[in-house]
Design an enzyme around this catalytic site. Structure first.
Site, PDB file in Angstrom:
ATOM      1  NE  ARG A 102      -3.140   0.686  -0.735  1.00  0.00           N
ATOM      2  CZ  ARG A 102      -3.449   0.800  -2.023  1.00  0.00           C
ATOM      3  NH1 ARG A 102      -3.095   1.875  -2.704  1.00  0.00           N
ATOM      4  NH2 ARG A 102      -4.071  -0.171  -2.640  1.00  0.00           N
ATOM      5  CE  LYS A 137       0.523  28.427  -3.007  1.00  0.00           C
ATOM      6  NZ  LYS A 137      -0.248  29.182  -4.023  1.00  0.00           N
ATOM      7  CE  LYS A 169       4.575  34.245  -1.020  1.00  0.00           C
ATOM      8  NZ  LYS A 169       4.674  34.279  -2.502  1.00  0.00           N
ATOM      9  CD  GLU A 202       4.577  38.349  -3.605  1.00  0.00           C
ATOM     10  OE1 GLU A 202       4.463  37.115  -3.562  1.00  0.00           O
ATOM     11  OE2 GLU A 202       3.852  39.121  -2.944  1.00  0.00           O
ATOM     12  CG  ASP A 224       2.085  37.373  -6.593  1.00  0.00           C
ATOM     13  OD1 ASP A 224       1.974  36.189  -6.961  1.00  0.00           O
ATOM     14  OD2 ASP A 224       1.312  37.901  -5.769  1.00  0.00           O
TER      15      ASP A 224
END
Length: 285
Positions: A102, A137, A169, A202, A224
């Site tokens: 599995r 992410k 950022k 950014e 961005d």
């Protein structure tokens, strides 16, 4: 980026934790009905189309579960597969094969899905110099697998985590009191701790691009949610002063247009957070 030794440590932790989670005190289903000395053979069967990934990782899993298990490989990481293909055979203890089954399938199915999507995105960039990047992410606990799958699919890895690159950022910039202050404080911090980490900043508009360029010492500017026109303008402004990267709601319909603006990189969280597992199975023979 993390070193090869760090990557191997991450992979070892993932394997040990997954086996602990799935097997616990023992695979009672197998222990109940399969003799300890029983030997068996199984094949990794493809039931979908795409790019296979996780073959090498599967061997690591099998070796961890039982070093006496043997594999015969027919298809390697990064190769195109179709329904009905057999990737490898594994022979040895039947109990060991079932113990690994599995986790092995879960890993390969997800890695193959990520590699397939990455290859699709990279193919959309053919003829440009732009490379596709992943992001942070990722699924908690298995980032090393997912970023490995991106590489197998032909993409490149962004920073691995918070410790191997500086990325300023919008929130960092706002909390620091603006772009110039954020960059200055970062450069001073790196000097004080004697670290040579690359800095990405950014930008939310062209005025911020100009301010970043005036500050200097930046490895890459992240554009961005820029429009196509503003991206072209920013790329012209930046020239060869540093690298460029586009991000923000970029999909298969817009990715090539951003690449044609001249950016060096396009980052996409969708490579890892929006995929459907490839259908694979491990069948006894």
């Amino acid at each position: 980026m993390i070193s090869e030794a760090q990557l191997q440590d991450e992979l070892s932790i993932i394997i040990a934790n997954a086996i602990r989670e799935d097997v616990g005190e023992g695979d009672h289903s197998s222990l109940a009905c399969i003799p300890k000395e029983a030997q068996g053979k199984a094949k990794l069967l493809v039931k979908d189309n795409g790019v296979i990934a996780g073959v090498q990782f599967a061997k690591m899993i099998l070796n961890y579960v039982d070093p006496l298990l043997e594999t015969e490989t027919f298809i390697h990481d990064g190769q195109q597969v179709k329904e009905g293909d057999v990737v490898f055979y594994v022979t040895g203890s039947s109990q060991s094969i079932l113990k690994a089954e599995r986790f092995l399938l879960n890993s390969m199915q997800r890695m193959s899905a990520i590699a397939t999507k990455t290859r699709y995105f990279q193919d959309l960039l053919a003829g440009t110099h732009t490379k596709i990047l992943d992001t942070r992410k990722t699924t908690p606990g298995i980032r090393a697998l997912e970023k490995w799958a991106v590489k197998i699919g032909g993409g490149e890895n962004h920073r691995f985590a918070l410790y191997d690159m500086i990325m300023l950022k919008d929130n960092h910039i706002d909390f620091a009191g603006g772009i110039t202050k954020a960059i200055e404080k970062t450069q001073q911090y790196l000097s004080e701790i004697h670290k040579d980490l690359k800095i990405i900043v950014e930008a939310r508009d062209l005025a911020e691009v100009e301010e970043i360029l005036q500050s200097g010492g930046v490895h890459r500017i992240l554009l961005d949610n820029f429009s196509f026109e503003d991206t072209k303008t920013a790329v012209a402004m930046i020239g060869d002063q540093c690298q460029t990267e586009s991000s923000g709601n970029i999909n298969e319909e817009t990715i090539r247009k951003y690449a044609e603006c001249g950016v060096d990189y396009i980052s996409s969280g969708a490579l890892t957070h929006s995929v459907y597992n490839m259908d694979l199975s491990l069948k006894a023979m």
